[in-house]
Design an enzyme around this catalytic site. Sequence first.
Site, PDB file in Angstrom:
ATOM      1  N   ARG A  87      19.777  53.695  28.860  1.00  0.00           N
ATOM      2  CA  ARG A  87      19.031  53.458  27.581  1.00  0.00           C
ATOM      3  C   ARG A  87      17.558  53.022  27.872  1.00  0.00           C
ATOM      4  O   ARG A  87      16.654  53.641  27.165  1.00  0.00           O
ATOM      5  CB  ARG A  87      19.538  52.374  26.784  1.00  0.00           C
ATOM      6  CG  ARG A  87      19.565  52.613  25.283  1.00  0.00           C
ATOM      7  CD  ARG A  87      20.205  51.748  24.533  1.00  0.00           C
ATOM      8  NE  ARG A  87      20.445  50.482  25.146  1.00  0.00           N
ATOM      9  CZ  ARG A  87      21.080  49.456  24.496  1.00  0.00           C
ATOM     10  NH1 ARG A  87      21.181  49.393  23.391  1.00  0.00           N
ATOM     11  NH2 ARG A  87      21.225  48.195  25.217  1.00  0.00           N
ATOM     12  N   GLU A 116      41.939  36.072  46.160  1.00  0.00           N
ATOM     13  CA  GLU A 116      40.564  36.175  46.547  1.00  0.00           C
ATOM     14  C   GLU A 116      39.930  34.677  46.731  1.00  0.00           C
ATOM     15  O   GLU A 116      40.428  33.788  46.253  1.00  0.00           O
ATOM     16  CB  GLU A 116      39.887  36.781  45.030  1.00  0.00           C
ATOM     17  CG  GLU A 116      40.406  38.121  44.816  1.00  0.00           C
ATOM     18  CD  GLU A 116      39.636  38.659  43.405  1.00  0.00           C
ATOM     19  OE1 GLU A 116      38.624  39.283  43.910  1.00  0.00           O
ATOM     20  OE2 GLU A 116      40.015  38.401  42.428  1.00  0.00           O
ATOM     21  N   HIS A 171      45.685  46.482  38.629  1.00  0.00           N
ATOM     22  CA  HIS A 171      45.825  46.611  40.063  1.00  0.00           C
ATOM     23  C   HIS A 171      47.160  46.310  40.622  1.00  0.00           C
ATOM     24  O   HIS A 171      47.932  47.023  41.309  1.00  0.00           O
ATOM     25  CB  HIS A 171      44.733  45.557  40.990  1.00  0.00           C
ATOM     26  CG  HIS A 171      43.386  45.991  40.417  1.00  0.00           C
ATOM     27  ND1 HIS A 171      42.974  47.291  39.905  1.00  0.00           N
ATOM     28  CD2 HIS A 171      42.233  45.223  40.129  1.00  0.00           C
ATOM     29  CE1 HIS A 171      41.616  47.098  39.671  1.00  0.00           C
ATOM     30  NE2 HIS A 171      41.207  46.012  39.615  1.00  0.00           N
ATOM     31  N   LYS A 206      37.872  50.717  34.009  1.00  0.00           N
ATOM     32  CA  LYS A 206      38.526  49.453  33.235  1.00  0.00           C
ATOM     33  C   LYS A 206      37.484  48.576  33.098  1.00  0.00           C
ATOM     34  O   LYS A 206      36.492  48.553  33.481  1.00  0.00           O
ATOM     35  CB  LYS A 206      39.699  49.043  34.250  1.00  0.00           C
ATOM     36  CG  LYS A 206      39.038  47.847  35.524  1.00  0.00           C
ATOM     37  CD  LYS A 206      40.059  47.152  36.214  1.00  0.00           C
ATOM     38  CE  LYS A 206      40.337  45.722  35.793  1.00  0.00           C
ATOM     39  NZ  LYS A 206      39.246  44.978  36.404  1.00  0.00           N
ATOM     40  N   ASP A 210      42.933  41.092  33.853  1.00  0.00           N
ATOM     41  CA  ASP A 210      41.763  41.615  34.853  1.00  0.00           C
ATOM     42  C   ASP A 210      42.391  42.197  35.999  1.00  0.00           C
ATOM     43  O   ASP A 210      41.869  43.115  36.629  1.00  0.00           O
ATOM     44  CB  ASP A 210      40.994  40.451  35.325  1.00  0.00           C
ATOM     45  CG  ASP A 210      39.787  40.896  36.205  1.00  0.00           C
ATOM     46  OD1 ASP A 210      38.954  41.822  35.868  1.00  0.00           O
ATOM     47  OD2 ASP A 210      39.694  40.362  37.197  1.00  0.00           O
ATOM     48  N   LYS A 249      41.666  33.833  41.672  1.00  0.00           N
ATOM     49  CA  LYS A 249      40.419  33.393  42.403  1.00  0.00           C
ATOM     50  C   LYS A 249      40.171  32.238  42.919  1.00  0.00           C
ATOM     51  O   LYS A 249      40.931  31.287  42.520  1.00  0.00           O
ATOM     52  CB  LYS A 249      39.325  33.429  41.243  1.00  0.00           C
ATOM     53  CG  LYS A 249      39.581  34.904  40.292  1.00  0.00           C
ATOM     54  CD  LYS A 249      38.008  35.641  40.281  1.00  0.00           C
ATOM     55  CE  LYS A 249      38.197  36.831  39.527  1.00  0.00           C
ATOM     56  NZ  LYS A 249      38.111  38.090  40.329  1.00  0.00           N
ATOM     57  N   HIS A 266      40.439  51.197  40.758  1.00  0.00           N
ATOM     58  CA  HIS A 266      39.996  51.484  42.242  1.00  0.00           C
ATOM     59  C   HIS A 266      41.029  50.941  43.224  1.00  0.00           C
ATOM     60  O   HIS A 266      40.718  51.313  44.303  1.00  0.00           O
ATOM     61  CB  HIS A 266      38.704  50.674  42.252  1.00  0.00           C
ATOM     62  CG  HIS A 266      38.760  49.023  42.525  1.00  0.00           C
ATOM     63  ND1 HIS A 266      38.662  48.235  41.607  1.00  0.00           N
ATOM     64  CD2 HIS A 266      38.544  48.541  43.874  1.00  0.00           C
ATOM     65  CE1 HIS A 266      38.572  47.164  42.209  1.00  0.00           C
ATOM     66  NE2 HIS A 266      38.808  47.088  43.446  1.00  0.00           N
ATOM     67  N   LYS A 305      41.971  52.827  47.761  1.00  0.00           N
ATOM     68  CA  LYS A 305      42.036  51.872  48.745  1.00  0.00           C
ATOM     69  C   LYS A 305      43.014  52.659  49.813  1.00  0.00           C
ATOM     70  O   LYS A 305      44.126  53.103  49.413  1.00  0.00           O
ATOM     71  CB  LYS A 305      42.591  50.421  48.593  1.00  0.00           C
ATOM     72  CG  LYS A 305      41.324  49.680  47.837  1.00  0.00           C
ATOM     73  CD  LYS A 305      42.049  48.073  47.763  1.00  0.00           C
ATOM     74  CE  LYS A 305      41.100  47.338  46.949  1.00  0.00           C
ATOM     75  NZ  LYS A 305      39.857  46.770  47.477  1.00  0.00           N
TER      76      LYS A 305
HETATM   77  C1  BG6 Z   1      37.966  44.148  39.783  1.00  0.00           C
HETATM   78  C2  BG6 Z   1      38.251  42.776  39.017  1.00  0.00           C
HETATM   79  O1  BG6 Z   1      38.639  45.106  39.038  1.00  0.00           O
HETATM   80  O2  BG6 Z   1      38.751  43.808  41.019  1.00  0.00           O
HETATM   81  C3  BG6 Z   1      37.733  41.640  39.783  1.00  0.00           C
HETATM   82  O3  BG6 Z   1      37.638  42.855  37.486  1.00  0.00           O
HETATM   83  C4  BG6 Z   1      38.134  41.532  41.072  1.00  0.00           C
HETATM   84  O4  BG6 Z   1      37.995  40.203  38.995  1.00  0.00           O
HETATM   85  C5  BG6 Z   1      38.155  42.891  41.738  1.00  0.00           C
HETATM   86  O5  BG6 Z   1      37.289  40.450  41.970  1.00  0.00           O
HETATM   87  C6  BG6 Z   1      38.916  42.859  43.171  1.00  0.00           C
HETATM   88  O6  BG6 Z   1      38.568  44.077  43.741  1.00  0.00           O
HETATM   89  P1  BG6 Z   1      38.818  44.145  45.316  1.00  0.00           P
HETATM   90  O7  BG6 Z   1      38.397  45.326  45.698  1.00  0.00           O
HETATM   91  O8  BG6 Z   1      37.448  43.408  45.719  1.00  0.00           O
HETATM   92  O9  BG6 Z   1      40.024  43.478  45.970  1.00  0.00           O
END
Ligand code: BG6
Length: 483
Positions: free
Chosen positions: A51, A216, A240, A148, A235, A331, A178, A182
Site C-alpha cells: 500500500r 523453541e 506444523h 498461515k 500457531d 516457547k 513452511h 524443511k
Molecule cells: C511459525 C510460528 O509458523 O513457526 C512461530 O508462527 C514459530 O511462532 C515458527 O516460532 C517456528 O518455525 P521454525 O522454522 O523456526 O521452527
Amino acid sequence: MVSRVIPVDPFDLVIFGGTGDLARRKILPGLFRRFCAGQMPNGSRVIGAARGEMDSAAYRAFVAEAIAEFGGGRACEDGTLDGFLERMEFVTIDARGENGWSDLVALMRDDVVRAFYFSVGPSLFGDLAERLTKHGLTDADSRIVVEKPFGRDLETAKALNRDLAKHFDERQIYRIDHYLGKETVQNLMAVRFGNMLFEPLWNSQYVDHIQITVAETVGVGGRGEYYDKSGAMRDMVQNHLMQLLCLIAMEPPSKFDPDAVRDEKLKVIRALDPMVPHHIVRGQYEPGADAPGYREAVGDPRSRTESYIAMKVGISNWRWAGTPFYLRTGKRLKARSSEIVVVFKELNHSIFGEAGEHRNELSIRLQPNEGITLGVTIKEPGPGGMRLMNVPLDMSFAEALGPDGADQTDAYERLIMDVIRGNQTLFMRGDEVEAAWAWTDPIIQGWEARGDVPKTYDAGSEGPVDAVQLLARDTRVWRKVAP
Ligand code: BG6
C-alpha cells in the site's frame, strides 16, 4: 557432495505485502539465494506490491537491506546482488480499492509463469483473489500462494477456501506450511519409503509410542498481539505438528505425487481420536532472568492463552490403534530442538535375562543438528560375561553429506521454487486444512467453555511438570529437550 540445481521456467512473482516482515526476513533473501544458486532464469522478475508509496529504486534499496540483514549463509559472487536487484519492481497497490491495479496490469507479461504470493493477513485473501481475476491478471496456469494462519477455526477456514475457490482451481492454490519445506521433514518420507528396514516395523505391533517435540527458546517477542489470539494450539499444533504427525503416521502413498501424498495425510487427520481434557497440558512461561513472562509480553495480566502444549494423541486405524503419539511444543524452553522419536517395543523375551532394559529408539532430528540416530543394543566390551549396553548409530547429515547435508536451503526457498515448478506435494490441500481445524476446534472450545487456565513453567525449563506426569501415568518419559 554438490546439490543439483534444476532451473525453473522464467516467472513473474508478485509479492503482496512485499515490504512486510515475512518478505523481508524470508521471501526476498530466499529468492536471492536461489538466484545465487543459478535457479532463477533470465527474464524472471519479482514485483513487490504494497500500500505504501515507493518506487522501484526505493524497493531495490529495501531488498538490498533485507538481504544484508537476513541473506545469511552462502556466499554469492561479487556483483550478483546488482543482477538480482535489477529484477525487482514495485507497485503501490490497494488490495481493497482500485488504486495501482492498472500499473500491475501494465507490468505483467504473458509468456512467463505468473505467481502471486499473498504475504498479507487472511482478511485480504478474498479481496486480492477477486481483483486479480477482475483485472484479468490470471489465467489457468497462474498460481497463488497463501500463508498461515489459514483461518482460526473450521468456519473461517471454510470461508477462506470458498473465497479462493470462486476465482482459482485447487491446483492453483499453494497453502504454505513452511515445516513441509524443511529438508529433514522431507527426509521423513525418504527414510520411511526409501528403505526396506523401517516400514515393516512401523506399526502398533512394534512401536510402543512416538514423541514429536518442537521446542523453541524464543518467546512471543513482538508478536504478542497475534500470538495471544492464537496460542500454541493454533500457531503450531494445528499446522506444523499436525503435518509432522501425518508424515510419520500415513500409509505409503502409491507414488510421490501431490494428491497421492495428500490423500494419505488426510486419512490420518480424519482418523485422529477426539481429545479428552486430561490428555492435554497447557502452559505459560514465567518471567526469566532477563526477559518478561508470557502475560507481560502479550500485555494482558489475565491472559489464558498457552505458550506451551503437550498432548497424548491416538489414531484409530489398523496401523496405529494402541500406539500413543505424544506431541509437545512451546516457547522459552531449555533449547531449540525439534525431534521425532519412534520408541520401539521391548523384546518380548530376552535370552540375556535383561528384558525391559534395552530397546530401540529411532530419533529423527529436524533442527538443529539435522540427522538420524538409531539406538541399538550391543555387548558391553571387555571380559566378564554378557552385559548389554545401548549405543547410538548416529548419522549427522552435515557429517555424512558434507556442507550440503546441513539445512542450508531455507524452507521458503524450496517452497517458492516448487510453486514456480507447479509442484503441490509440499503444500496443504483445502480439505486437509479443514480436517485439521475440525479436529482442533472442539479442543479449543472445551478450554474456553471450562475457562481452563494454563499451568506456569519456568523460562528455560522443559515445560510444566504436568507434562512429565502426562507420560509418567503411562510409565513413559519424554526425551530430554537438548540441542
Ligand atoms: C511459525 C510460528 O509458523 O513457526 C512461530 O508462527 C514459530 O511462532 C515458527 O516460532 C517456528 O518455525 P521454525 O522454522 O523456526 O521452527
